[in-house]
Motif scaffolding. Structure first.
Motif, PDB file in Angstrom:
ATOM      1  N   SER A 330       0.934  -1.389  -0.080  1.00 28.29           N
ATOM      2  CA  SER A 330       0.077   0.111  -0.036  1.00 28.29           C
ATOM      3  C   SER A 330       0.915   1.114   0.064  1.00 28.29           C
ATOM      4  CB  SER A 330      -0.936  -0.014   1.140  1.00 28.29           C
ATOM      5  OG  SER A 330      -1.797   1.074   1.147  1.00 28.29           O
ATOM      6  N   ALA A 331       1.965   1.273   0.645  1.00 25.05           N
ATOM      7  CA  ALA A 331       2.848   2.237   0.526  1.00 25.05           C
ATOM      8  C   ALA A 331       3.547   2.715  -0.449  1.00 25.05           C
ATOM      9  CB  ALA A 331       3.937   2.052   1.840  1.00 25.05           C
ATOM     10  N   ASN A 332       3.502   1.638  -1.487  1.00 28.41           N
ATOM     11  CA  ASN A 332       3.980   1.656  -2.666  1.00 28.41           C
ATOM     12  C   ASN A 332       2.897   1.981  -3.664  1.00 28.41           C
ATOM     13  OD1 ASN A 332       7.271   1.259  -2.890  1.00 28.41           O
ATOM     14  ND2 ASN A 332       6.193  -0.045  -1.212  1.00 28.41           N
ATOM     15  N   GLY A 333       1.540   2.184  -3.522  1.00 29.36           N
ATOM     16  CA  GLY A 333       0.513   2.444  -4.186  1.00 29.36           C
ATOM     17  C   GLY A 333       0.205   1.067  -5.040  1.00 29.36           C
ATOM     18  N   VAL A 334       0.304  -0.021  -4.197  1.00 29.54           N
ATOM     19  CA  VAL A 334      -0.054  -1.219  -5.074  1.00 29.54           C
ATOM     20  C   VAL A 334      -1.048  -2.003  -4.073  1.00 29.54           C
ATOM     21  CG1 VAL A 334       0.813  -3.466  -5.489  1.00 29.54           C
ATOM     22  CG2 VAL A 334       2.434  -1.642  -5.838  1.00 29.54           C
ATOM     23  N   ALA A 335      -2.129  -2.443  -4.708  1.00 31.58           N
ATOM     24  CA  ALA A 335      -3.025  -2.954  -3.892  1.00 31.58           C
ATOM     25  C   ALA A 335      -2.903  -4.448  -3.881  1.00 31.58           C
ATOM     26  CB  ALA A 335      -4.768  -2.769  -4.681  1.00 31.58           C
ATOM     27  N   LEU A 336      -2.974  -5.160  -2.721  1.00 29.35           N
ATOM     28  CA  LEU A 336      -2.800  -6.466  -2.608  1.00 29.35           C
ATOM     29  C   LEU A 336      -3.958  -7.271  -2.327  1.00 29.35           C
ATOM     30  CD1 LEU A 336      -0.703  -9.146  -2.528  1.00 29.35           C
ATOM     31  CD2 LEU A 336      -0.265  -8.121  -0.096  1.00 29.35           C
ATOM     32  N   GLU A 337      -4.559  -7.935  -3.188  1.00 25.14           N
ATOM     33  CA  GLU A 337      -5.907  -8.443  -2.785  1.00 25.14           C
ATOM     34  C   GLU A 337      -5.594 -10.019  -2.415  1.00 25.14           C
ATOM     35  OE1 GLU A 337      -8.452  -7.601  -5.870  1.00 25.14           O
ATOM     36  OE2 GLU A 337      -8.721  -5.427  -5.239  1.00 25.14           O
ATOM     37  N   LEU A 338      -6.574 -10.624  -1.615  1.00 27.32           N
ATOM     38  CA  LEU A 338      -6.404 -12.135  -1.415  1.00 27.32           C
ATOM     39  C   LEU A 338      -7.751 -12.856  -2.027  1.00 27.32           C
ATOM     40  CD1 LEU A 338      -5.207 -14.703  -0.137  1.00 27.32           C
ATOM     41  CD2 LEU A 338      -6.079 -13.677   2.115  1.00 27.32           C
ATOM     42  N   HIS A 339      -7.687 -13.576  -2.776  1.00 26.15           N
ATOM     43  CA  HIS A 339      -8.870 -14.673  -3.016  1.00 26.15           C
ATOM     44  C   HIS A 339      -8.523 -15.940  -2.619  1.00 26.15           C
ATOM     45  CE1 HIS A 339     -10.254 -11.101  -5.187  1.00 26.15           C
ATOM     46  NE2 HIS A 339      -9.400 -10.732  -5.649  1.00 26.15           N
ATOM     47  N   ALA A 340      -9.274 -16.524  -1.686  1.00 28.51           N
ATOM     48  CA  ALA A 340      -9.096 -17.913  -1.046  1.00 28.51           C
ATOM     49  C   ALA A 340     -10.094 -18.697  -1.257  1.00 28.51           C
ATOM     50  CB  ALA A 340      -8.355 -17.736   0.313  1.00 28.51           C
ATOM     51  N   SER A 341      -9.705 -20.006  -1.551  1.00 21.89           N
ATOM     52  CA  SER A 341     -11.073 -20.892  -1.798  1.00 21.89           C
ATOM     53  C   SER A 341     -11.462 -21.385  -0.351  1.00 21.89           C
ATOM     54  CB  SER A 341     -10.197 -22.438  -2.310  1.00 21.89           C
ATOM     55  OG  SER A 341     -11.094 -23.391  -2.046  1.00 21.89           O
ATOM     56  N   PRO A 342     -12.821 -21.503  -0.432  1.00 19.64           N
ATOM     57  CA  PRO A 342     -13.262 -21.859   0.909  1.00 19.64           C
ATOM     58  C   PRO A 342     -12.869 -22.866   1.744  1.00 19.64           C
ATOM     59  CG  PRO A 342     -15.206 -21.388  -0.576  1.00 19.64           C
ATOM     60  CD  PRO A 342     -13.747 -21.396  -1.390  1.00 19.64           C
TER      61      PRO A 342
END
Length: 357
Positions: A330-342
């Motif tokens: 986030s500090a570098n302007g990058v969005a880190l999203e997590l998509h995990a299987s149930p």
């Protein structure tokens, strides 16, 4: 002195021819060893031994060609070849033992011995007196060389001492026996047998010297490997001590950080800030686990790191890892999203700490 055959009617040619053939075979073996050897002392010793082999081959050839070149010339070449073989054999073993024999001293010794015997031959001195003088001078010289080599080989052990000195002592025995036989007025056949025995002893001595050089090289290699292993053990102990000390040094400020983070957690009510403090605490706990592993280096080096089997939720580990990197992203302007299987939310059994690492 008139040209004469000191061997009477005894056919020495076949025996000497066999010795010469053996000498050629030994010369080939020595050259082959020189080709593949990488140890500097062994290579230098093998060069000395090649010279000794060639000198003995020349002496054998002179003995065979006595009828063509005359007794005086043959006797001179035989004396020169025998003395050179003995001196170069000493040089080979001394160099193989890691010492540097004095070439100048050996050359002076050769000139002194050869000059004495050649002078007696040219002066026409009786053959028995020449043989007696040769036996005394050569015998004492070989005995002195053997003693000097014994002192050099002693640090390597009794086996190397015997391997080094035994051929020289046998040659001394031949010279001593020939001296006694000469002084007692032994016949031509007896003197011939001693001459042939000396030729064979010198031939097999060169083979023994070759084996000795290989043995010296093996001993040095073994000692070198042992010394390297000891140095590696010392270095490993120093590394272990350093890591243990550093682990303790790092743990002290880390415990302070974790303690203050725990205090801050109790005073912060914002969910986002509390979550960040939780990430700091969890990461600090992970780092403490790693430091504890470093302290137990014996298990790490033996491949016996303990694996704990306990229930955990894989999704929790993934979310913890994501939190650690999300703030930096986030500090570098990058969005880190997590998509995990149930399925990752189900309980599993394993070592959560190792997986997290």
């Amino acid at each position: 002195m008139s040209e004469m055959n000191p061997y009477g009617d005894i056919p020495v040619a076949p025996v000497v021819a066999i010795a010469a053939f053996l000498m050629i075979a030994i010369l080939v073996l020595t050259g082959n060893a020189l080709r593949y050897s990488r140890d500097p002392d062994t290579r230098a010793g093998l060069v000395w031994l090649v010279v000794a082999d060639l000198a003995l081959l020349i002496a054998s050839t002179a003995l065979l060609a006595q009828g063509l070149i005359g007794f005086t010339m043959a006797a001179t070449l035989i004396a020169a070849g025998s003395i050179t073989t003995i001196l170069c054999g000493y040089g080979a073993l001394s160099r193989g033992l890691g010492n540097r024999p004095s070439v100048a001293l050996l050359v002076l010794l050769f000139l002194a011995i050869f000059g004495l015997l050649a002078g007696l031959l040219v002066a026409g001195v009786d053959l028995r007196l020449v043989l007696a003088a040769s036996s005394v001078v050569n015998g004492l010289t070989v005995l002195a060389l053997a003693e000097h080599l014994r002192r050099q080989a002693t640090p390597m052990g009794i086996a190397q001492v015997l391997l080094t000195t035994l051929p020289f002592l046998l040659i001394v025995g031949i010279y001593a026996a020939r001296l006694v036989a000469t002084m007692l007025g032994a016949g031509e056949m007896v003197l011939t047998l001693f001459t042939l025995a000396l030729a064979f002893f010198l031939t097999f001595a060169t083979l023994q010297w070759l084996f000795a050089l290989m043995a010296f090289s093996t001993v040095r290699l073994t000692r070198s490997l042992k010394a390297e292993r000891q140095r590696a053990q010392v270095a490993n102990e120093q590394k272990s001590n350093f890591l243990a000390n550093m682990s303790h040094e790092i743990r002290t400020p880390l415990n302070g950080i974790l303690g203050m983070a725990q205090v801050l957690r109790g005073k912060i009510h914002s969910p986002a800030e509390a979550d960040m403090i939780g990430t700091i605490v969890q990461s600090g706990d992970d780092l403490l686990t790693i430091l504890n592993d470093i302290l137990d280096l014996s298990k790490v080096e033996a491949g016996q790191m303990e694996i704990v089997a306990e229930a955990f939720v894989p999704l929790d580990l993934i979310e913890r890892a994501a939190k650690i990197h999300r703030m930096r992203a986030s500090a570098n302007g990058v969005a880190l999203e997590l998509h995990a299987s149930p399925e990752l939310a189900a309980l599993r059994v394993g070592d959560a700490q190792r997986i997290m690492q």
